[in-house]
Design a protein around this motif. Structure first.
Motif, PDB file in Angstrom:
ATOM      1  N   HIS A  59      49.587  24.338  35.729  1.00  0.00           N
ATOM      2  CA  HIS A  59      48.641  23.767  34.762  1.00  0.00           C
ATOM      3  C   HIS A  59      47.671  24.821  34.227  1.00  0.00           C
ATOM      4  N   GLN A  60      48.217  25.972  33.873  1.00  0.00           N
ATOM      5  CA  GLN A  60      47.390  27.065  33.378  1.00  0.00           C
ATOM      6  C   GLN A  60      47.908  27.543  32.022  1.00  0.00           C
ATOM      7  N   ASN A  61      46.972  27.864  31.114  1.00  0.00           N
ATOM      8  CA  ASN A  61      47.382  28.578  29.908  1.00  0.00           C
ATOM      9  C   ASN A  61      47.912  29.950  30.312  1.00  0.00           C
ATOM     10  N   VAL A  62      48.975  30.371  29.659  1.00  0.00           N
ATOM     11  CA  VAL A  62      49.569  31.671  29.986  1.00  0.00           C
ATOM     12  C   VAL A  62      48.632  32.770  29.489  1.00  0.00           C
ATOM     13  N   ARG A  63      48.198  33.630  30.433  1.00  0.00           N
ATOM     14  CA  ARG A  63      47.240  34.677  30.078  1.00  0.00           C
ATOM     15  C   ARG A  63      47.133  35.663  31.230  1.00  0.00           C
ATOM     16  N   ILE A  64      46.552  36.833  30.924  1.00  0.00           N
ATOM     17  CA  ILE A  64      46.162  37.786  31.967  1.00  0.00           C
ATOM     18  C   ILE A  64      44.651  37.857  31.967  1.00  0.00           C
ATOM     19  N   GLU A  65      44.067  37.611  33.134  1.00  0.00           N
ATOM     20  CA  GLU A  65      42.614  37.567  33.257  1.00  0.00           C
ATOM     21  C   GLU A  65      42.192  38.398  34.461  1.00  0.00           C
ATOM     22  N   ASN A  66      41.362  39.423  34.197  1.00  0.00           N
ATOM     23  CA  ASN A  66      40.937  40.344  35.269  1.00  0.00           C
ATOM     24  C   ASN A  66      42.132  40.935  36.008  1.00  0.00           C
TER      25      ASN A  66
END
Length: 481
Positions: free
Chosen positions: A351-358
């Motif tokens: 249940h996460q938007n696809v992204r790279i974070e930190n």
């Protein structure tokens, strides 16, 4: 010169030494008697645990061996390729959205049906869902339902359901545009169900199995609710239901990699329990013996016999903490149902938007799936489903007779109707044991007395056995007069 004290000591020791052989003889005799008692006890234990040494069904072994992780990987990657499978996404685009995934799954199940010798049929079960909390406008929802009809006349009406949900979501359940690959949640479960159908469609089973991919799960278990309601209205004999949801990863957010364990969630107190049933349950201490809990025990026992190296952990909850899945509507309609889920979840990939974070990759993407692990979970499912469909039905109207005050336990049940029935087994366990530990074959009878075994001190159950040694689910008795 020898002293008198020395002579007295020698005489005393001589007497002691003379008695040593007698002591050794007594010790050896006692040891032999103890060994005999241990041997007899061991023999009784082996005799009472007949299920543990039961021969393996070769058809089930072949089904387990034929599950192929490569097919599961191909299915997951194909479902991910539709970009999003949100229930609210496009239904008329063959390349993006839930409509394309729906049509592809229908075609795949139809290919399986072509190999079944006419015993499998595939349908799109479609309904319109009115506006609801996660459905901003009326929406068409479609379940793909593949039915493999049983071949034994007495058993073909008995039905087992296995499902995964093919819809997906990103962070927002109502965002129909964002990428929602859903590789684990729940392409993994859907792929396992499709692979099970591919393998099992070639085999003749006594009872009927329904392989199902449902939609609308992320909107509130909508597809499974519709199916369960229709099954109840049409009086379908659903004896058990498995849902596979988030069975894709062997690596958890806690850093633990466990490719040999699957959790099976089962409720203790039935969701549809009536007040009078609750009174009986409290009176007999049946909180741990619902039909769903018996199903979990059956899965654990069957898996240990046929899927070596996989461990089934029975979790005594309906689902994960404050969460739910597609088995719940079945429970609420009175059907036995359980949920399969990986042992350690990773919420960065649900249940996460696809992204790279930190520097951390978020999103439910295929690289975080373990396809071999999914295949093993499918094997646990398939072995259990095959045994259920090959074995007789669980005995009906099982009761503990309470007409006489006794330290024995008197049991009775209705006769099964299968033509290949061999007889029945009484199973029992201590009240603190999570699983059935003992079994006694009692023949083709409909009543039996467990002499000297008080119903106060043990839990009892009854299961049916056919001539090939296939064993049914256990039925937990109710008090009868």
């Amino acid at each position: 010169m020898i002293s008198r004290r020395f002579l007295t000591a020698v005489k005393s020791n001589t007497t002691l030494l003379a008695s040593v052989p007698i002591l050794l003889l007594l010790i050896n005799s006692a040891t032999a008697q103890m060994a005999g008692l241990v041997k007899k006890g061991s023999q009784r234990s082996r005799a009472s645990q007949s299920s543990a040494s039961a021969r393996r069904n070769q058809q089930i072994s072949r089904i387990v061996q034929e599950i192929d992780a490569r097919n599961i990987e191909r299915t997951i990657r194909k479902l991910v390729s539709f970009g999003t499978r949100n229930t609210l996404s496009a239904q008329d685009d063959p390349n993006r959205g839930i409509g394309g995934a729906r049509d592809w799954l229908f075609e795949e199940f139809s290919k399986v049906a072509d190999q079944s010798g006419g015993r499998m049929t595939v349908q799109k079960q479609t309904f319109e869902q009115p506006k609801a909390a996660r459905v901003p406008a009326p929406t068409v929802i479609t379940n793909i339902v593949a039915t493999l009809t049983g071949t034994q006349p007495e058993s073909e009406g008995r039905t087992y359901v296995v499902s995964g949900h093919y819809d997906s979501m990103c962070t927002s359940p109502t965002d129909a545009k964002c990428d929602a690959p859903g590789a684990n949640d729940d392409a993994s479960g859907t792929a396992a169900v499709l692979e099970m159908s591919r393998v099992m469609a070639k085999y003749k089973l006594d009872a009927t199995i329904i392989f199902m991919a449902v939609a609308g799960e992320e909107q509130g278990l909508l597809g499974s609710s519709y199916f369960a309601e229709q099954a109840k209205q049409k009086d379908v004999d659903v004896e058990a239901m498995f849902t596979n949801d988030i069975i894709g990863s062997s690596l958890g957010a806690n850093g633990v990699r466990d490719a040999n364990t699957v959790r099976v969630f089962s409720e203790g107190v039935p969701s549809n329990e009536r007040p009078e049933e609750a009174n009986v349950r409290r009176g007999v201490g049946g909180e741990n013996d619902s039909a769903s809990r018996q199903l979990a025990r059956f899965i654990k026992e069957t898996s240990e016999r046929y899927v070596r190296g996989m461990r089934v952990i029975m979790v005594y909850r309906r689902d994960r903490y404050l969460r739910g899945g597609d088995h719940i509507p079945f429970l609420e309609h009175g059907f036995a149902a359980v949920r399969f889920t990986e042992p350690n979840e990773d919420y960065r990939h649900q249940h996460q938007n696809v992204r790279i974070e930190n520097g951390v990759q978020y999103g439910d993407l295929p690289p975080f799936d373990d396809f071999n692990y999914i295949a093993d979970v499918a094997r646990v499912n398939a072995a259990s489903l095959a045994m259920l469909a090959l074995a007789p039905a669980r005995p009906k109207n099982v009761g503990v007779m309470t007409t006489r005050l006794t330290t024995d336990t008197d049991l009775k049940w209705d006769a099964n109707k299968e033509s290949d029935l061999a007889g029945y087994e009484i199973v029992w366990r201590n009240t603190t044991s999570p699983v059935w530990t003992n079994a006694r074959a009692v023949g083709k009878v409909t009543s039996y007395t467990m002499k000297g075994m008080s119903k106060d001190n043990y839990f009892f159950g009854v299961r049916a056995v056919d001539k090939e040694g296939n064993r049914s689910l256990v039925s937990f008795p109710r008090p009868v007069r």
